[in-house]
Design a protein around this motif. Structure first.
Motif, PDB file in Angstrom:
ATOM      1  N   THR A   2      10.856  -1.858   8.087  1.00  0.00           N
ATOM      2  CA  THR A   2       9.547  -2.485   7.975  1.00  0.00           C
ATOM      3  C   THR A   2       8.835  -2.407   9.317  1.00  0.00           C
ATOM      4  O   THR A   2       9.428  -2.646  10.358  1.00  0.00           O
ATOM      5  CB  THR A   2       9.671  -3.958   7.550  1.00  0.00           C
ATOM      6  OG1 THR A   2      10.318  -4.003   6.290  1.00  0.00           O
ATOM      7  CG2 THR A   2       8.319  -4.616   7.425  1.00  0.00           C
ATOM      8  N   ILE A   6       4.679  -3.347   6.431  1.00  0.00           N
ATOM      9  CA  ILE A   6       4.845  -2.353   5.372  1.00  0.00           C
ATOM     10  C   ILE A   6       6.302  -1.911   5.350  1.00  0.00           C
ATOM     11  O   ILE A   6       6.826  -1.467   6.366  1.00  0.00           O
ATOM     12  CB  ILE A   6       3.938  -1.128   5.602  1.00  0.00           C
ATOM     13  CG1 ILE A   6       2.472  -1.548   5.643  1.00  0.00           C
ATOM     14  CG2 ILE A   6       4.164  -0.084   4.515  1.00  0.00           C
ATOM     15  CD1 ILE A   6       1.540  -0.441   6.084  1.00  0.00           C
ATOM     16  N   THR A   7       6.939  -2.048   4.193  1.00  0.00           N
ATOM     17  CA  THR A   7       8.327  -1.631   4.045  1.00  0.00           C
ATOM     18  C   THR A   7       8.372  -0.143   3.735  1.00  0.00           C
ATOM     19  O   THR A   7       7.734   0.319   2.796  1.00  0.00           O
ATOM     20  CB  THR A   7       9.029  -2.431   2.934  1.00  0.00           C
ATOM     21  OG1 THR A   7       8.962  -3.814   3.268  1.00  0.00           O
ATOM     22  CG2 THR A   7      10.484  -2.003   2.787  1.00  0.00           C
ATOM     23  N   ARG A   8       9.100   0.603   4.524  1.00  0.00           N
ATOM     24  CA  ARG A   8       9.245   2.055   4.327  1.00  0.00           C
ATOM     25  C   ARG A   8      10.501   2.314   3.502  1.00  0.00           C
ATOM     26  O   ARG A   8      11.486   2.828   3.985  1.00  0.00           O
ATOM     27  CB  ARG A   8       9.343   2.782   5.669  1.00  0.00           C
ATOM     28  CG  ARG A   8       8.015   3.140   6.286  1.00  0.00           C
ATOM     29  CD  ARG A   8       7.258   1.940   6.644  1.00  0.00           C
ATOM     30  NE  ARG A   8       6.047   2.296   7.413  1.00  0.00           N
ATOM     31  CZ  ARG A   8       5.260   1.409   7.918  1.00  0.00           C
ATOM     32  NH1 ARG A   8       5.502   0.139   7.764  1.00  0.00           N
ATOM     33  NH2 ARG A   8       4.186   1.772   8.575  1.00  0.00           N
ATOM     34  N   ASP A   9      10.447   1.934   2.239  1.00  0.00           N
ATOM     35  CA  ASP A   9      11.580   2.105   1.342  1.00  0.00           C
ATOM     36  C   ASP A   9      11.401   3.373   0.509  1.00  0.00           C
ATOM     37  O   ASP A   9      10.490   4.167   0.754  1.00  0.00           O
ATOM     38  CB  ASP A   9      11.752   0.875   0.450  1.00  0.00           C
ATOM     39  CG  ASP A   9      10.504   0.551  -0.362  1.00  0.00           C
ATOM     40  OD1 ASP A   9       9.540   1.356  -0.370  1.00  0.00           O
ATOM     41  OD2 ASP A   9      10.481  -0.517  -1.002  1.00  0.00           O
ATOM     42  N   GLN A  11      10.378   3.760  -2.506  1.00  0.00           N
ATOM     43  CA  GLN A  11       9.096   3.760  -3.206  1.00  0.00           C
ATOM     44  C   GLN A  11       7.966   4.214  -2.267  1.00  0.00           C
ATOM     45  O   GLN A  11       7.094   4.993  -2.659  1.00  0.00           O
ATOM     46  CB  GLN A  11       8.799   2.367  -3.756  1.00  0.00           C
ATOM     47  CG  GLN A  11       7.525   2.279  -4.559  1.00  0.00           C
ATOM     48  CD  GLN A  11       7.279   0.873  -5.089  1.00  0.00           C
ATOM     49  OE1 GLN A  11       7.845  -0.098  -4.582  1.00  0.00           O
ATOM     50  NE2 GLN A  11       6.437   0.771  -6.090  1.00  0.00           N
ATOM     51  N   TYR A  12       7.969   3.743  -1.031  1.00  0.00           N
ATOM     52  CA  TYR A  12       6.973   4.145  -0.042  1.00  0.00           C
ATOM     53  C   TYR A  12       7.060   5.649   0.221  1.00  0.00           C
ATOM     54  O   TYR A  12       6.044   6.344   0.263  1.00  0.00           O
ATOM     55  CB  TYR A  12       7.175   3.362   1.260  1.00  0.00           C
ATOM     56  CG  TYR A  12       6.206   3.728   2.349  1.00  0.00           C
ATOM     57  CD1 TYR A  12       4.954   3.130   2.416  1.00  0.00           C
ATOM     58  CD2 TYR A  12       6.535   4.673   3.316  1.00  0.00           C
ATOM     59  CE1 TYR A  12       4.064   3.461   3.413  1.00  0.00           C
ATOM     60  CE2 TYR A  12       5.646   5.012   4.312  1.00  0.00           C
ATOM     61  CZ  TYR A  12       4.411   4.403   4.363  1.00  0.00           C
ATOM     62  OH  TYR A  12       3.522   4.741   5.353  1.00  0.00           O
ATOM     63  N   ILE A  13       8.271   6.159   0.393  1.00  0.00           N
ATOM     64  CA  ILE A  13       8.474   7.593   0.651  1.00  0.00           C
ATOM     65  C   ILE A  13       7.968   8.414  -0.535  1.00  0.00           C
ATOM     66  O   ILE A  13       7.317   9.452  -0.349  1.00  0.00           O
ATOM     67  CB  ILE A  13       9.961   7.902   0.932  1.00  0.00           C
ATOM     68  CG1 ILE A  13      10.429   7.173   2.200  1.00  0.00           C
ATOM     69  CG2 ILE A  13      10.203   9.399   1.051  1.00  0.00           C
ATOM     70  CD1 ILE A  13       9.718   7.569   3.472  1.00  0.00           C
ATOM     71  N   ARG A  15       5.581   7.576  -2.639  1.00  0.00           N
ATOM     72  CA  ARG A  15       4.113   7.548  -2.594  1.00  0.00           C
ATOM     73  C   ARG A  15       3.593   8.474  -1.498  1.00  0.00           C
ATOM     74  O   ARG A  15       2.570   9.153  -1.670  1.00  0.00           O
ATOM     75  CB  ARG A  15       3.604   6.123  -2.366  1.00  0.00           C
ATOM     76  CG  ARG A  15       3.772   5.237  -3.572  1.00  0.00           C
ATOM     77  CD  ARG A  15       3.000   3.921  -3.477  1.00  0.00           C
ATOM     78  NE  ARG A  15       2.980   3.291  -2.179  1.00  0.00           N
ATOM     79  CZ  ARG A  15       3.810   2.323  -1.777  1.00  0.00           C
ATOM     80  NH1 ARG A  15       4.751   1.872  -2.599  1.00  0.00           N
ATOM     81  NH2 ARG A  15       3.697   1.798  -0.587  1.00  0.00           N
ATOM     82  N   LEU A  16       4.295   8.527  -0.385  1.00  0.00           N
ATOM     83  CA  LEU A  16       3.921   9.426   0.706  1.00  0.00           C
ATOM     84  C   LEU A  16       4.036  10.888   0.262  1.00  0.00           C
ATOM     85  O   LEU A  16       3.137  11.703   0.527  1.00  0.00           O
ATOM     86  CB  LEU A  16       4.805   9.150   1.925  1.00  0.00           C
ATOM     87  CG  LEU A  16       4.430   9.781   3.251  1.00  0.00           C
ATOM     88  CD1 LEU A  16       3.017   9.414   3.663  1.00  0.00           C
ATOM     89  CD2 LEU A  16       5.412   9.351   4.329  1.00  0.00           C
ATOM     90  N   GLU A  41       2.857   6.212  12.454  1.00  0.00           N
ATOM     91  CA  GLU A  41       4.155   6.657  11.947  1.00  0.00           C
ATOM     92  C   GLU A  41       4.249   8.158  12.139  1.00  0.00           C
ATOM     93  O   GLU A  41       3.261   8.866  12.010  1.00  0.00           O
ATOM     94  CB  GLU A  41       4.273   6.391  10.443  1.00  0.00           C
ATOM     95  CG  GLU A  41       4.080   4.972  10.029  1.00  0.00           C
ATOM     96  CD  GLU A  41       4.047   4.824   8.515  1.00  0.00           C
ATOM     97  OE1 GLU A  41       4.611   5.672   7.793  1.00  0.00           O
ATOM     98  OE2 GLU A  41       3.449   3.858   8.058  1.00  0.00           O
ATOM     99  N   TYR A  58      -3.005   4.203  10.918  1.00  0.00           N
ATOM    100  CA  TYR A  58      -3.779   3.256  10.138  1.00  0.00           C
ATOM    101  C   TYR A  58      -4.897   2.598  10.954  1.00  0.00           C
ATOM    102  O   TYR A  58      -5.654   1.804  10.418  1.00  0.00           O
ATOM    103  CB  TYR A  58      -2.864   2.152   9.588  1.00  0.00           C
ATOM    104  CG  TYR A  58      -1.838   2.658   8.598  1.00  0.00           C
ATOM    105  CD1 TYR A  58      -2.231   3.077   7.340  1.00  0.00           C
ATOM    106  CD2 TYR A  58      -0.501   2.712   8.931  1.00  0.00           C
ATOM    107  CE1 TYR A  58      -1.306   3.538   6.419  1.00  0.00           C
ATOM    108  CE2 TYR A  58       0.439   3.176   8.021  1.00  0.00           C
ATOM    109  CZ  TYR A  58       0.029   3.579   6.776  1.00  0.00           C
ATOM    110  OH  TYR A  58       0.953   4.041   5.872  1.00  0.00           O
TER     111      TYR A  58
END
Length: 62
Positions: A2, A6-9, A11-13, A15-16, A41, A58
């Protein structure tokens, strides 16, 4: 992981990966954290066409 709330889990990857494919037509097979600088990032993006570095900033004034 995090950062900035924002958690970089997984699901985030995912979406990325979708955003990279939609914006740049790059099908990312793997995304791994890369050594980052002062802000934002940094990711190493690996795909069939090769490897890339992605910087996500961001901050609106950059």
């Amino acid at each position: 992981m995090t950062h900035n709330g924002i958690t970089r889990d997984e699901q985030y990857i995912n979406r990325l990966k979708d955003a990279i494919n939609g914006q740049y037509c790059i099908a990312a097979a793997e995304i791994t954290p890369a050594k980052r600088g002062y802000y934002g990032e940094t990711w190493k993006v690996s795909g069939a066409a090769g490897d890339y570095f992605l910087k996500v900033d961001y901050l609106p004034f950059h």
